[in-house]
Motif scaffolding. Structure first.
Motif, short mmCIF file in Angstrom:
data_model
loop_
_atom_site.label_atom_id
_atom_site.label_comp_id
_atom_site.label_asym_id
_atom_site.label_seq_id
_atom_site.Cartn_x
_atom_site.Cartn_y
_atom_site.Cartn_z
N ARG A 1 1.11 11.96 -8.02
CA ARG A 1 2.53 12.35 -8.02
C ARG A 1 2.71 13.72 -7.37
O ARG A 1 3.61 13.93 -6.56
N ALA A 2 1.82 14.65 -7.73
CA ALA A 2 1.94 16.00 -7.19
C ALA A 2 1.73 16.02 -5.68
O ALA A 2 2.45 16.70 -4.94
N TYR A 3 0.74 15.24 -5.22
CA TYR A 3 0.45 15.25 -3.79
C TYR A 3 1.61 14.67 -2.98
O TYR A 3 2.09 15.27 -2.01
N VAL A 4 2.09 13.48 -3.38
CA VAL A 4 3.16 12.83 -2.62
C VAL A 4 4.45 13.64 -2.72
O VAL A 4 5.18 13.79 -1.73
N ALA A 5 4.73 14.18 -3.89
CA ALA A 5 5.92 15.03 -4.03
C ALA A 5 5.86 16.22 -3.09
O ALA A 5 6.87 16.63 -2.51
N GLY A 6 4.65 16.76 -2.89
CA GLY A 6 4.49 17.87 -1.95
C GLY A 6 4.79 17.46 -0.52
O GLY A 6 5.42 18.21 0.23
N VAL A 7 4.34 16.27 -0.13
CA VAL A 7 4.65 15.77 1.22
C VAL A 7 6.15 15.57 1.37
O VAL A 7 6.74 15.87 2.42
N TRP A 8 6.81 15.10 0.32
CA TRP A 8 8.24 14.82 0.38
C TRP A 8 9.10 16.06 0.14
O TRP A 8 10.31 16.02 0.36
N GLY A 9 8.50 17.15 -0.32
CA GLY A 9 9.25 18.38 -0.54
C GLY A 9 10.16 18.33 -1.75
O GLY A 9 11.26 18.91 -1.75
N ALA B 1 1.29 11.23 3.89
CA ALA B 1 1.44 10.82 2.50
C ALA B 1 0.26 9.97 2.02
O ALA B 1 -0.06 9.96 0.84
N SER B 2 -0.38 9.23 2.94
CA SER B 2 -1.50 8.38 2.54
C SER B 2 -2.83 9.12 2.54
O SER B 2 -3.82 8.60 2.02
N LYS B 3 -2.89 10.31 3.12
CA LYS B 3 -4.16 11.04 3.27
C LYS B 3 -4.84 11.24 1.92
O LYS B 3 -4.23 11.71 0.96
N GLY B 4 -6.09 10.86 1.85
CA GLY B 4 -6.84 11.01 0.61
C GLY B 4 -6.68 9.87 -0.37
O GLY B 4 -7.39 9.81 -1.37
N GLY B 5 -5.74 8.95 -0.10
CA GLY B 5 -5.55 7.80 -0.97
C GLY B 5 -6.55 6.70 -0.66
O GLY B 5 -7.32 6.77 0.31
N ALA B 6 -6.53 5.67 -1.49
CA ALA B 6 -7.45 4.54 -1.25
C ALA B 6 -7.19 3.91 0.11
O ALA B 6 -8.13 3.59 0.84
N GLU C 1 0.79 -1.23 0.00
CA GLU C 1 0.00 0.00 0.00
C GLU C 1 0.82 1.28 0.00
O GLU C 1 0.31 2.34 -0.36
N HIS C 2 2.09 1.23 0.39
CA HIS C 2 2.77 2.47 0.72
C HIS C 2 4.06 2.74 -0.05
O HIS C 2 4.87 3.54 0.37
N GLY C 3 4.25 2.05 -1.20
CA GLY C 3 5.26 2.56 -2.11
C GLY C 3 6.42 1.66 -2.47
O GLY C 3 7.30 2.10 -3.21
N GLN C 4 6.48 0.41 -1.98
CA GLN C 4 7.60 -0.43 -2.41
C GLN C 4 7.25 -1.27 -3.63
O GLN C 4 8.05 -2.07 -4.09
N LYS C 5 6.05 -1.07 -4.16
CA LYS C 5 5.63 -1.77 -5.38
C LYS C 5 5.94 -0.88 -6.59
O LYS C 5 5.85 0.34 -6.51
N ALA C 6 6.28 -1.50 -7.71
CA ALA C 6 6.83 -0.77 -8.86
C ALA C 6 5.94 0.35 -9.37
O ALA C 6 6.42 1.34 -9.92
N ASP C 7 4.63 0.18 -9.21
CA ASP C 7 3.71 1.14 -9.83
C ASP C 7 2.96 1.98 -8.81
O ASP C 7 1.96 2.61 -9.15
N GLN C 8 3.43 2.04 -7.56
CA GLN C 8 2.63 2.68 -6.52
C GLN C 8 3.40 3.71 -5.71
O GLN C 8 4.62 3.61 -5.52
N LEU C 9 2.63 4.66 -5.20
CA LEU C 9 3.07 5.63 -4.21
C LEU C 9 2.24 5.40 -2.94
O LEU C 9 1.24 4.67 -2.96
N PRO C 10 2.62 6.01 -1.82
CA PRO C 10 1.91 5.77 -0.55
C PRO C 10 0.40 6.04 -0.64
O PRO C 10 -0.06 6.91 -1.38
N GLY C 11 -0.35 5.27 0.16
CA GLY C 11 -1.80 5.39 0.17
C GLY C 11 -2.46 4.60 -0.94
O GLY C 11 -3.65 4.79 -1.21
N TYR C 12 -1.70 3.70 -1.58
CA TYR C 12 -2.19 2.91 -2.70
C TYR C 12 -2.48 3.79 -3.91
O TYR C 12 -3.39 3.54 -4.69
N ARG C 13 -1.69 4.87 -4.06
CA ARG C 13 -1.83 5.74 -5.22
C ARG C 13 -1.02 5.19 -6.39
O ARG C 13 0.03 4.59 -6.20
N LYS C 14 -1.48 5.46 -7.60
CA LYS C 14 -0.77 5.04 -8.79
C LYS C 14 0.33 6.04 -9.11
O LYS C 14 0.09 7.25 -9.15
#
Length: 678
Positions: free
Chosen positions: A347-355, A494-499, A327-340
């Motif tokens: 991408r924009a949301y998680v990049a914002g969390v990561w700065g 990072a997971s906020k608002g994700g699946a 769910e949180h980003g160690q899978k090839a096609d995913q970002l945290p929160g089960y985002r694609k």
């Protein structure tokens, strides 16, 4: 003696236990209700094992030698910089595991995409739950193994288990099925099948045809829940155009399961006030695994089970954090929160969390089998956390060869696994009881596994290792916290608002004993133990029938390889066996690999019970002790996959991949059987 409440280090049931130093006792937790299996009872033994790693190891003159942490870290960082400069960011890959805590899985994905800037990250969960996850997302809009608490199963009248053997793989689970009639789909007469009211034993690789046949019987016998289908689903007509051609008599010719038994299964499910359809690896680990799970989901939808209190569809997750780990980003096609990872807003949301700028994040990478196959070619360096692919990957001899072609192999583990034995650098990391962190069990419940004992001197956490490497290759230290609670706070954001929304989960709430099943969108939210009661996660709120058709195994028997082989687990061992093979009480029961075979099939190969046999496929061969089992199909052999070296079942398995999930076909391949030379 003071004790700490914790959870078992093995399967996704995550049974509750207490640990006083290294002494394990069960506790009354919902999923296990005071029970443990043999692996759980002996889990404390590994904490005392003399096989523990307590110093980093660096290969010199062909041998692994103890060195300081600084020397090992500096060596790895220098090699990573060299590889990236010479061959590009994607020359470095990361391979994770479904047993890592949520915090580790999250930071590993962040490390790969920010510190290494590589797209090449995947994990061993691709071998476990990927087909079920892909089918669940397609049907329901979101993937949670069980979208209801395990304890709901106690109210079931009928439960269909397709390719699942929980009596061996998670024994405490069986108490929740005591009141239900069981329909078990398995080519073997497993301990679970022994308890079934109806055991259907299809030919290997024909599960989807069987699902279509039972579905056909449901519709043809007037059991379709038409009001549910009309109100809560989409795509029935397109699906039915395929299923209508799979009448039970046709299915009988393909699967070997009688038309009468198919109709009996349909009737049992239809007359039940409360029924569940559950799948496991046996029906999922195929080159058509996503379609096959889709077939079982279609059956559940036709009966009106998903999203109805007291009934449902679910998948039995295997690894300890198989749910949270994907769910949180160690899978090839995913970002945290089960985002694609290829979704611009994600991408924009998680990049914002990561700065970091969104455009700096890499895109999707290779799946696990494809990543391992590329080692030594475009991938020059590999970091492995919580996995042992030399034993667990299909066509494992080739994986072993590819690992030796790398410029750099780094393994983080607490024992010298078969993969670690090949490494240039090995980092010693804590075991389950020696650190704090969260895991998510098979029902989507987030658990806090508390630290019970101190790790040995010389051992550092995976989080500390990632931080130290990140700093050495140019990242600011504050970007990679090494405290689990601090990492979890970032994961929440990072997971906020994700699946898979964990933003309302806190360590404080977990410590207070709250049962929090994701999604938990804020700190006042009670969690979501039962999903889909008000609608599915697609925009229109409807579940989707899948247009799936039977295609059969990727590899069929022939004159040279006349039998089919399948693999699986036994009660005493877990995954690649790197942990359980070091526990004397477990290895005393199952000390080595065996091959189950029908006595007549053994006799035709000149074999008897206790002989040593060669099981050979187009990819390789393994040597195993013969066990003659009269309930086995005459065309099938079975081997557990927990053993190393020449005993690896995965020397013969087929790496053919599911086109959607990229799951390899572990569960069926063509083999021959012969006497092993002395």
């Amino acid at each position: 003696m003071p004790h700490v409440d914790t959870h078992c280090p093995y399967c996704a049931l995550q049974c509750g236990m207490r640990l006083a130093e290294t002494r394990v006792t069960p506790r009354d937790f919902p999923v296990n209700a005071g029970g443990l299996c043999q692996k759980g009872w002996t889990a404390g033994s590994l904490l005392e094992s003399g096989a523990r790693l307590t110093s980093p190891l660096l290969r010199r003159n062909g041998e692994l030698e103890p060195v300081s942490w600084d020397e090992a870290l500096d060596f790895v960082a220098a090699r990573l910089r060299t590889s990236r400069q010479a061959h590009g960011a994607d020359s470095v890959a990361v391979f994770g595991g479904g047993g890592l805590t949520n915090e580790k899985a999250y930071l590993l994905g962040k490390f790969a995409r920010i510190a290494l800037r590589t797209s090449q990250i995947d994990y061993n969960g691709r071998f476990c739950m990927s087909s079920a996850a892909a089918a669940g997302i397609r049907a329901f809009g979101v993937d949670r193994g069980l979208p209801f608490p395990v304890t709901d199963l106690a109210g079931a009248d009928v439960v269909l288990l397709a390719g699942a053997n929980p009596a061996e793989t998670m024994p405490p689970f069986m108490q929740h099925l005591e009141s239900a009639e069981l329909i078990v789909i398995d080519p073997r007469r497993t301990p679970t099948a022994e308890r079934a009211a109806l055991h259907l034993a299809p030919a290997p690789g024909t599960d989807l045809a069987l699902a279509l046949g039972i579905l056909h019987a449901v519709v043809a016998e007037g059991h379709l829940d038409k009001s549910y289908v009309d109100l809560r689903t989409a795509g029935f007509d397109a699906m039915w155009r395929i299923a209508a051609t799979w009448w039970p008599e046709r299915v009988e010719r393909v699967t070997g399961v009688s038309a009468a038994d198919q109709r009996r299964a349909a009737e049992m499910l239809a007359r039940a006030a409360n029924a569940y359809v559950l799948t496991g690896r046996g029906t999922e680990q195929h080159a058509s695994g996503t379609a096959t799970v889709g077939g079982w989901i279609n059956l559940a939808l036709a009966l009106g089970l998903p999203g109805r209190a007291g009934s449902g569809f679910g998948c039995l997750t295997g690894q300890g954090n198989g749910q949270g780990g994907r769910e949180h980003g160690q899978k090839a096609d995913q970002l945290p929160g089960y985002r694609k990872i290829d979704h611009p807003a994600a991408r924009a949301y998680v990049a914002g969390v990561w700065g970091v700028p969104a455009e700096s994040l890499p895109g999707p990478g290779r799946s696990a089998v494809e990543l391992l196959d590329e080692l030594g070619d475009s991938i020059k360096a590999l970091l492995v956390f919580g996995s042992n692919p030399v034993v667990s990957a299909p066509r494992s001899a080739r994986v072993q060869d590819r690992l030796t072609e790398l410029d750099l192999l780094v393994v983080a583990d607490f024992v010298l696994s078969e993969t670690a034995e090949l490494a240039d650098v090995v980092f010693p990391v804590p075991q389950w009881a020696e650190e704090e962190g969260t895991l998510t069990n098979l029902e989507g419940r987030v658990l806090l596994r508390q630290q019970s004992i101190e790790p040995p001197d010389g051992v550092r956490s995976d989080l500390s290792l990632l931080r130290e490497l990140a700093v050495r290759i140019g990242q600011p230290a504050e970007r990679f916290p090494d405290d689990a609670a601090e990492v979890f706070e970032e994961l929440r954001a990072a997971s906020k608002g994700g699946a898979a929304d964990y933003s309302g989960v806190t360590y404080q709430r977990l410590r207070s004993g709250e049962a929090l099943h994701w999604p938990v969108p804020d700190e006042t939210h009670p969690g979501t133990p039962r999903m889909f009661l008000d609608g599915f996660a697609h925009p229109d709120g409807r579940a989707r029938f899948a247009e799936v058709d039977h295609s059969g195994p990727a590899e069929l028997p022939d004159e040279v390889f006349p039998l089919q082989a399948t693999t699986g687990r036994v009660l005493q061992h877990y995954q690649s066996g790197a942990q359980t093979r070091r526990i004397a009480e477990l290895t005393a029961v199952v000390p080595e690999v065996f091959v189950e075979v029908h006595p007549d099939t053994a006799a035709r190969s000149g074999l008897a019970d206790g002989d040593r046999a060669v099981v050979r496929s187009r990819r390789g061969e393994t040597v195993a002790q013969v066990r003659c089992v009269s309930s086995m199909r005459a065309d099938l052999v079975f081997m557990p996959f927990h053993f190393p070296g020449a005993a690896r079942a995965n020397l013969v398995t087929n790496p053919a991949l599911d086109p959607v999930s990229r799951m390899p076909e572990f569960k069926v391949c063509a083999v021959s059987l012969a006497r092993a030379e002395a």
